[in-house]
Enzyme design. Structure first.
Site, PDB file in Angstrom:
ATOM      1  N   LYS A  14       9.642  -6.279  -5.614  1.00  0.00           N
ATOM      2  CA  LYS A  14       8.835  -6.847  -6.607  1.00  0.00           C
ATOM      3  C   LYS A  14       7.839  -5.765  -7.108  1.00  0.00           C
ATOM      4  O   LYS A  14       7.358  -5.798  -8.394  1.00  0.00           O
ATOM      5  CB  LYS A  14       8.232  -8.087  -5.896  1.00  0.00           C
ATOM      6  N   ARG A  89       3.673 -18.473  -2.916  1.00  0.00           N
ATOM      7  CA  ARG A  89       4.802 -18.573  -1.792  1.00  0.00           C
ATOM      8  C   ARG A  89       5.022 -19.989  -0.885  1.00  0.00           C
ATOM      9  O   ARG A  89       5.526 -19.648   0.132  1.00  0.00           O
ATOM     10  CB  ARG A  89       4.160 -17.581  -0.786  1.00  0.00           C
ATOM     11  N   ARG A 128       9.239   2.351   3.719  1.00  0.00           N
ATOM     12  CA  ARG A 128       7.843   2.273   3.070  1.00  0.00           C
ATOM     13  C   ARG A 128       6.759   2.509   3.909  1.00  0.00           C
ATOM     14  O   ARG A 128       5.711   3.112   3.656  1.00  0.00           O
ATOM     15  CB  ARG A 128       7.680   1.005   2.266  1.00  0.00           C
ATOM     16  N   ARG A 134       0.308   0.660   4.797  1.00  0.00           N
ATOM     17  CA  ARG A 134       0.183  -0.543   5.443  1.00  0.00           C
ATOM     18  C   ARG A 134       0.531  -0.841   6.906  1.00  0.00           C
ATOM     19  O   ARG A 134       1.746  -0.557   7.110  1.00  0.00           O
ATOM     20  CB  ARG A 134       0.958  -1.462   4.295  1.00  0.00           C
ATOM     21  N   ARG A 146       7.449 -11.376   8.769  1.00  0.00           N
ATOM     22  CA  ARG A 146       7.332 -11.947   7.603  1.00  0.00           C
ATOM     23  C   ARG A 146       8.594 -12.400   6.856  1.00  0.00           C
ATOM     24  O   ARG A 146       8.285 -13.302   5.942  1.00  0.00           O
ATOM     25  CB  ARG A 146       6.851 -10.421   6.867  1.00  0.00           C
TER      26      ARG A 146
HETATM   27  P1  AMP Z   1       2.920  -8.576  -0.012  1.00  0.00           P
HETATM   28  O1  AMP Z   1       1.930  -7.424  -0.269  1.00  0.00           O
HETATM   29  O2  AMP Z   1       3.122  -9.529  -0.882  1.00  0.00           O
HETATM   30  O3  AMP Z   1       4.055  -8.355   0.863  1.00  0.00           O
HETATM   31  O4  AMP Z   1       1.631  -9.623   0.777  1.00  0.00           O
HETATM   32  C1  AMP Z   1       1.257  -8.974   2.311  1.00  0.00           C
HETATM   33  C2  AMP Z   1       0.740 -10.121   3.061  1.00  0.00           C
HETATM   34  O5  AMP Z   1      -0.290 -10.766   2.200  1.00  0.00           O
HETATM   35  C3  AMP Z   1       1.554 -11.254   3.279  1.00  0.00           C
HETATM   36  O6  AMP Z   1       2.605 -10.976   4.440  1.00  0.00           O
HETATM   37  C4  AMP Z   1       0.805 -12.517   3.378  1.00  0.00           C
HETATM   38  O7  AMP Z   1       0.141 -12.337   5.099  1.00  0.00           O
HETATM   39  C5  AMP Z   1      -0.307 -12.319   2.472  1.00  0.00           C
HETATM   40  N1  AMP Z   1       0.249 -12.993   1.407  1.00  0.00           N
HETATM   41  C6  AMP Z   1       0.164 -12.245   0.230  1.00  0.00           C
HETATM   42  N2  AMP Z   1       0.653 -13.135  -0.954  1.00  0.00           N
HETATM   43  C7  AMP Z   1       0.471 -14.446  -0.312  1.00  0.00           C
HETATM   44  C8  AMP Z   1       0.370 -15.667  -0.949  1.00  0.00           C
HETATM   45  N3  AMP Z   1       0.945 -16.021  -1.858  1.00  0.00           N
HETATM   46  N4  AMP Z   1       0.282 -16.761   0.238  1.00  0.00           N
HETATM   47  C9  AMP Z   1       0.114 -16.502   1.504  1.00  0.00           C
HETATM   48  N5  AMP Z   1      -0.076 -15.418   2.004  1.00  0.00           N
HETATM   49  C10 AMP Z   1       0.308 -14.192   1.120  1.00  0.00           C
END
Ligand code: AMP
Length: 192
Positions: A14, A89, A128, A134, A146
């Site tokens: 994404k 999400r 990654r 991260r 996750r």
């Molecule tokens: P991402 O960078 O999208 O992989 O997000 C990293 C982490 O941020 C996720 O594993 C969640 O803990 C949190 N997170 C990101 N977006 C959301 C969302 N829309 N709802 C809830 N938690 C989120």
């Protein structure tokens, strides 16, 4: 306004495809993961609350991310469209997003859902993790949590948009350019 959701499990590409899409279509990129990491690095109260959930690979509570998206929409009144990445999400987030967009007299045009196998996701995220900085990308248990969160709470968000005929599934394995071309093809079909 033309608004897109780029959907898919963690590691489905994404972030990479968002960068290509926003520069081609001039959309404002709204990634809740990026917004949360920014809050964490600035050590805001929101960041401190979110950090605990991110560190264990769980979703941050709905009200936190919905509030963040609501203010991001408010602070970008000039945008000619948004690309939502990593949001919504949960179904509650999807309903909240629909309401927020309705207030702006707009809506989601399409959800583009990237499909990638679990083993490929884990492989990509661990890779990654070697360079992303991260911590949630370096530990295989957190990566698997996750993916479990995605399966349990997020996957069904595609069913929500399918009810409105707004979902297109795209194979997220292959070259970045090939996948980008398919995404553009689907967008161009819908863009007036
Ligand atoms: P991402 O960078 O999208 O992989 O997000 C990293 C982490 O941020 C996720 O594993 C969640 O803990 C949190 N997170 C990101 N977006 C959301 C969302 N829309 N709802 C809830 N938690 C989120």
């Amino acid at each position: 306004m033309f608004n897109i959701i780029l959907f898919g499990p963690p590691g489905s590409g994404k972030g990479t495809q968002s960068q290509n899409l926003i520069s081609k279509y001039g959309l404002k990129h709204l990634s809740t993961g990026d917004l949360l990491r920014n809050e964490i690095s600035r050590q805001t109260p929101l960041g401190l609350e979110a950090r605990h959930f991110i560190d264990i690979g769980q979703l941050v509570p709905d009200e936190v991310v919905i509030g963040m998206i609501s203010s991001a929409l408010e602070t970008n009144p000039e945008a000619n469209g948004f690309l939502f990445d990593g949001f919504p999400r949960t179904e509650a987030q999807a309903e909240a997003l629909d309401k927020l967009l309705e207030l702006k007299k707009t809506s989601i045009a399409v959800m583009l859902a990237l499909d990638v196998s679990e083993e490929e996701l884990v492989k990509r995220l661990l890779h990654r993790g070697q360079s992303s900085g991260r911590s949630d990308d370096t530990n295989e248990n957190i990566i698997r949590s996750r993916i479990v969160e995605y399966e349990n709470k997020t996957k069904s968000v595609a069913d929500y948009y399918a009810r409105f005929n707004k979902v297109v599934h795209i194979k997220g394995e292959g070259s970045v350019d090939e996948i980008f071309e398919t995404l553009c093809h689907e967008i161009d079909k819908r863009k007036v």
